[in-house]
Design a protein around this motif. Structure first.
Motif, PDB file in Angstrom:
ATOM      1  N   UNK B 358      -5.074  -4.778  11.465  1.00 55.69           N
ATOM      2  CA  UNK B 358      -5.613  -4.512  12.806  1.00 55.69           C
ATOM      3  C   UNK B 358      -5.521  -5.731  13.718  1.00 55.69           C
ATOM      4  N   UNK B 359      -5.229  -5.476  14.990  1.00 59.78           N
ATOM      5  CA  UNK B 359      -5.282  -6.546  15.975  1.00 59.78           C
ATOM      6  C   UNK B 359      -6.639  -6.526  16.658  1.00 59.78           C
ATOM      7  N   UNK B 360      -7.328  -5.428  16.497  1.00 60.19           N
ATOM      8  CA  UNK B 360      -8.658  -5.267  17.064  1.00 60.19           C
ATOM      9  C   UNK B 360      -9.632  -6.156  16.293  1.00 60.19           C
ATOM     10  N   UNK B 361     -10.386  -6.981  17.015  1.00 61.02           N
ATOM     11  CA  UNK B 361     -11.243  -7.955  16.322  1.00 61.02           C
ATOM     12  C   UNK B 361     -12.332  -7.260  15.503  1.00 61.02           C
ATOM     13  N   UNK B 362     -12.845  -6.174  16.049  1.00 58.18           N
ATOM     14  CA  UNK B 362     -13.903  -5.460  15.341  1.00 58.18           C
ATOM     15  C   UNK B 362     -13.366  -4.895  14.032  1.00 58.18           C
ATOM     16  N   UNK B 363     -12.177  -4.265  14.105  1.00 58.63           N
ATOM     17  CA  UNK B 363     -11.583  -3.682  12.905  1.00 58.63           C
ATOM     18  C   UNK B 363     -11.180  -4.778  11.920  1.00 58.63           C
ATOM     19  N   UNK B 366     -14.060  -6.092   9.976  1.00 62.24           N
ATOM     20  CA  UNK B 366     -14.850  -5.151   9.173  1.00 62.24           C
ATOM     21  C   UNK B 366     -14.760  -5.511   7.693  1.00 62.24           C
ATOM     22  N   UNK B 367     -15.755  -5.053   6.946  1.00 62.30           N
ATOM     23  CA  UNK B 367     -15.796  -5.384   5.521  1.00 62.30           C
ATOM     24  C   UNK B 367     -14.584  -4.838   4.796  1.00 62.30           C
ATOM     25  N   UNK B 371     -12.612  -7.435   2.611  1.00 67.62           N
ATOM     26  CA  UNK B 371     -12.659  -7.347   1.158  1.00 67.62           C
ATOM     27  C   UNK B 371     -11.333  -6.935   0.553  1.00 67.62           C
ATOM     28  N   UNK B 372     -10.400  -6.581   1.402  1.00 64.16           N
ATOM     29  CA  UNK B 372      -9.098  -6.182   0.886  1.00 64.16           C
ATOM     30  C   UNK B 372      -8.275  -7.445   0.619  1.00 64.16           C
ATOM     31  N   UNK B 373      -7.946  -7.620  -0.644  1.00 66.21           N
ATOM     32  CA  UNK B 373      -7.269  -8.841  -1.057  1.00 66.21           C
ATOM     33  C   UNK B 373      -5.935  -9.009  -0.320  1.00 66.21           C
ATOM     34  N   UNK B 374      -5.195  -7.906  -0.261  1.00 69.33           N
ATOM     35  CA  UNK B 374      -3.863  -7.956   0.343  1.00 69.33           C
ATOM     36  C   UNK B 374      -3.953  -8.258   1.831  1.00 69.33           C
ATOM     37  N   UNK B 375      -4.829  -7.527   2.529  1.00 69.71           N
ATOM     38  CA  UNK B 375      -4.951  -7.720   3.969  1.00 69.71           C
ATOM     39  C   UNK B 375      -5.397  -9.131   4.284  1.00 69.71           C
TER      40      UNK B 375
END
Lengths: 446, 434
Positions: B358-363, B366-367, B371-375
């Motif tokens: 996401x480029x959206x700061x809120x997204x 987000x947890x 918490x996503x290792x890859x992201x």
């Protein structure tokens, strides 16, 4: 009024008609009392003058200037709006259409004058001017083919001649990305600038001469290999004592029957020099890897080989047909004279085959110059070449042209190259065709 | 007699010809007019004081996006139709090709209303006049997206496009074959010594070496640059600088790791080797997360290893965005949809469905993303990346670069000569284009 007197007084009919028609279309016809024809002519002139003044003037102006106000974005309140301007390319097309119309009109005007004079001459000779019914009957009778042809002629003018003129003209503009793409930007006439760049700028001229050389080598080799390969295969199949002829024919035609979009893309993977099955098998046999599509030279050899695989079936079928048409008694006579198998092939089979297929050979050659599929699908022009602008080592002029237009929007260069391709193909084809025996001895086989 | 008739019938047939021609070109005049009004959207835009943007009556939108985004776009289109009653149809045309296509299709009136693209194409699109600036939602978009993304989409002080995701490349690895991405190239070479087996097609690491985007991390890492230091100066191409030549030489020295021809390597082959356990590390971007996850059970992503001089490698990064066609018939509806499909909720959906960052700061904050290792690995690499320059000249980088990489890798040519040649080619291409 003055009928039946073939005198000098009558000679004025031709002159009067000519002058009147030259003044305004249809006047001469009225003078000859050909009312309907006169009305048609007059109407045509009125419409044309209206169109030229109301519309075509602006169109011609557009053709000359290619527009002067580009379109732009303008912010109104919070929203942007597109303010339309001149679209150089559309202007060029409409200008050309107007030009064609005006040329037609001028021709028609000349026809109108000649008609008035001819009818005048008839009257001078003391004959009746043909009535409208005469003309119509004559038109439907003798002129019927012309009448039918006039419709397609218009179609050809506007749908064939106009686009070709448009494409040719493009080479003399600066229509190219990124700075001259309408309607945001205008296109301008630049004369022979594009051709000059093509021949003198280092990157472009290197590409052009390199690609041109390869295109001609490719066209010659691809044509010769598939043609003689086809003859060879056909002769082998037709040999006495060869069994399962149908099976052989079917096997050989298969590569041609599969769409090239599929077979060539599969070929590309098969020829991958690390992961492709061919090199894997070669490796198992302890042979080294062949850089099928990686080395500039090998890639050229590979495309020619693959092209043989696709192209031989076509020639084979062609030659099989020709072979059945050769009279058997020729061979029998040759046998009686004690000719060897090779002599029969040289003196009977080859002349027949060559004679029958020479025009097709020329077509194949022209087709190979523009053989887009094989190169585009098999190598895509690869391997890359650092010395070329927008082209790879195996790119033909036509695939280079594709890359220039669709990938890079260099329309002016592409158009210039298109003109050059046309000149090459046309001159080669005409030269070859005029030299071929089919052209010289049209009556050798009846 | 005969002659006279011949003339008269010829002229009559000519008369018909001209009359028909009159009809014919009358038709083309008509199409002239409609053509012009067709390419010019009827600007029924609301006056400035109108507070709400509403879709035009009977609006129908088309969107171009890549094949991997099909599912995501279609669900967003369905939700949009429910909310505004405007139908959106999807056509597959990837973000890498859409802009070039739009340059021809947009002014002709046959382009999509909204199309996906990467920020480096903005210069090209703006020069050709096919992108509508982001006007109505400008402040909103600026407020809710990462600064880097918004800056990348700003060209000559105007914001274009609606950012949907950010992307860069990083190192995918198979945890069953290697514990983590080694910290530097020496360690990779040590690992390769034990793992590589060219005959059996086993490789430690692979990337599309012939592709300018995939091989740029070496150049970026050594401090070479494309168009000046801020990517806006087309006259200052720094690929043949001392650093650029050093990067090229180092890249060339890595051939021992991957003794292959550059053109034999492509995304499909990397994917199939990686998923069949024959490739330990596969350099790619977030667009491959979905398909690689399916094939590799223990999938990990790490940042690039460091260069021999200790500096980190710096890949190119891109901001993926939706652009509104400047020639769209329904600018309001198109803007509404572009805004809708890039809001926080949809960016989250896209992240879940395809792994798009996401480029959206809120997204992004987000947890689920954190918490996503890859992201998070990709976002870490994104921090250390170079946004691609967005000037029109950028389009001239790729094909000379591809040829140069092939010369370096396949033909083992002198790095200095090769890099000088790239710069010369690019300059020549830029010059003939203007």
């Amino acid at each position: 009024m003055s009928t039946g007197k073939p005198q000098s007084a009558g000679a004025s009919h031709a002159r009067n008609g000519t002058i009147l028609s030259a003044l305004f279309m249809g006047l001469g016809q009225f003078y000859h009392r050909q009312w309907v024809k006169g009305v048609i002519f007059m109407l045509a002139e009125v419409i044309s003058i209206y169109l030229i003044i109301a519309q075509f003037g602006a169109n011609l102006w557009g053709l000359v200037t290619l527009g002067d106000t580009p379109s732009r974005m303008e912010k109104v309140g919070r929203l942007y709006q597109n303010v339309p301007g001149d679209h150089s390319i559309f202007m060029m097309i409409y200008g050309l259409a107007a030009l064609i119309y005006i040329v037609l009109f001028v021709l028609f005007y000349i026809g109108n004058i000649r008609d008035a004079r001819a009818v005048g001459q008839l009257r001078d000779e003391g004959k009746e001017a043909p009535s409208f019914r005469d003309t119509t009957r004559h038109l439907l009778d003798k002129g019927f083919p012309y009448l039918l042809l006039s419709l397609p002629t218009i179609g050809v003018l506007f749908f064939t001649i106009l686009p070709i003129m448009f494409m040719i003209l493009m080479a003399f503009t600066n229509y190219s990305a990124p700075d001259h793409i309408p309607p945001k930007n205008l296109v301008d006439w630049v004369g022979f600038e594009t051709f000059k760049s093509l021949f003198t700028l280092k990157a472009w001229s290197k590409t052009f001469y390199g690609v041109l050389t390869w295109t001609i080598i490719w066209a010659v080799v691809a044509t010769v290999t598939t043609y003689f390969g086809g003859i060879l295969v056909a002769l082998l199949i037709q040999q006495h004592g060869i069994r399962f002829k149908t099976m052989w024919r079917t096997i050989f035609i298969l590569p041609y029957a599969i769409p090239q979009f599929i077979s060539l893309l599969i070929m590309k993977n098969i020829l991958n020099s690390q992961f492709g099955p061919i090199n894997q098998y070669l490796g198992m046999l302890g042979l080294g890897q062949v850089p099928w599509l990686n080395d500039p030279f090998m890639a050229k050899v590979t495309v020619i080989l693959v092209n043989m695989w696709i192209g031989i079936p076509v020639s084979m079928i062609l030659v099989l047909g020709v072979l059945t048409a050769i009279p058997k008694d020729l061979y029998e006579a040759a046998e009686v004279d004690g000719a060897s198998g090779f002599q029969k092939f040289r003196n009977i089979t080859m002349p027949f085959v060559l004679f029958q297929t020479a025009p097709i050979l020329i077509m194949q050659f022209a087709g190979n110059i523009n053989n887009f599929n094989v190169i585009f699908l098999l190598t895509g022009g690869a391997p890359a070449n650092g010395d070329y602008a927008f082209a790879g080592s195996t790119d033909l002029l036509v695939t280079w042209l594709y890359k220039l237009t669709l990938d890079n929007q260099r329309y002016n260069f592409a158009s210039a190259i298109g003109i050059l391709i046309f000149l090459i193909i046309a001159s080669f084809s005409i030269y070859n065709y005029r030299r071929s025996r089919s052209f010289k001895e049209e009556d050798m086989i009846q | 007699m005969k002659k006279g008739k011949k003339f008269s019938f010829m002229s009559l047939s000519l008369a018909m010809t001209v009359l028909l021609a009159a009809c014919g070109s009358g038709g083309s005049d008509a199409s002239n007019n409609t053509g012009e009004s067709g390419t010019t959207p009827d600007n029924e835009a609301p006056p400035a004081e109108v507070e709400e943007l509403t879709p035009e009556e009977g609006a129908m939108l088309t969107i171009w996006d890549g094949g991997d985004q099909k599912g995501f776009v279609e669900q967003a289109a369905a939700a949009f139709e429910e909310k505004y009653g405007v139908k959106v149809s999807y056509t597959e045309l990837g973000a890498d090709k859409a802009m070039t296509q739009m340059v021809t299709d947009g002014p002709a009136g046959v382009g999509a209303d909204i199309f996906a693209g990467v920020h480096d194409q903005i210069g090209q699109g703006v020069t050709a006049g096919v992108i509508m600036p982001n006007d109505w939602f400008e402040e909103d978009i600026r407020a809710r997206n990462s600064e880097l993304a918004v800056n990348a989409l700003t060209y000559e002080d105007i914001l274009y496009g609606y950012p949907k995701s950010v992307e860069t490349t990083a190192v995918f690895y198979n945890k069953d074959l290697i514990d983590a991405v080694p910290a530097n190239w020496d360690e990779i070479k040590e690992f390769a010594a034990t793992f590589n087996d060219t005959k059996a097609n086993k490789f430690a690491i692979m990337w599309d070496v012939g592709n300018g985007y995939s091989s740029y991390p070496f150049f970026g890492g050594y401090g070479a640059y494309v168009f000046g230091n801020d990517g806006t100066d087309p006259t200052d191409i720094g690929l043949n600088s001392e650093q650029g030549v050093e990067a090229a030489a180092f890249l060339q020295s890595l051939k021992e790791l991957m003794p292959l021809k550059s053109s034999d390597i492509n995304g499909d082959i990397r994917k199939s080797l990686f998923t069949s356990g024959k490739l330990a590390m596969n350099i790619s971007g977030p667009w491959d997360v979905g398909s690689l996850k399916e094939g590799v059970t223990n999938l990990g992503v790490g940042v690039y290893p460091a260069l021999p001089n200790g500096d980190p490698m710096k890949p190119f990064s891109g901001v993926k965005s939706y652009f509104v066609n400047a020639y769209t018939k329904y600018p309001n509806a198109a803007k509404l949809f572009a805004d809708f499909i890039t809001n926080a909720e949809n960016q989250m959906k896209n992240f879940e469905m395809t792994g798009a960052l996401p480029s959206n700061t809120e997204a992004a904050g987000s947890d689920a993303v954190k918490n996503d290792e890859i992201a998070s690995a990709f976002l870490a690499q994104f921090e250390n990346s170079i946004p691609m320059p967005s000037i029109p000249a950028m389009a001239q980088l790729w094909s000379p670069m591809e040829a140069a990489l092939s010369d370096l890798w396949n033909n083992g040519k002198d790095p200095k000569a090769v890099m000088d040649n790239v710069v010369e080619q690019m300059k020549s291409n830029i010059q003939t284009g203007s």
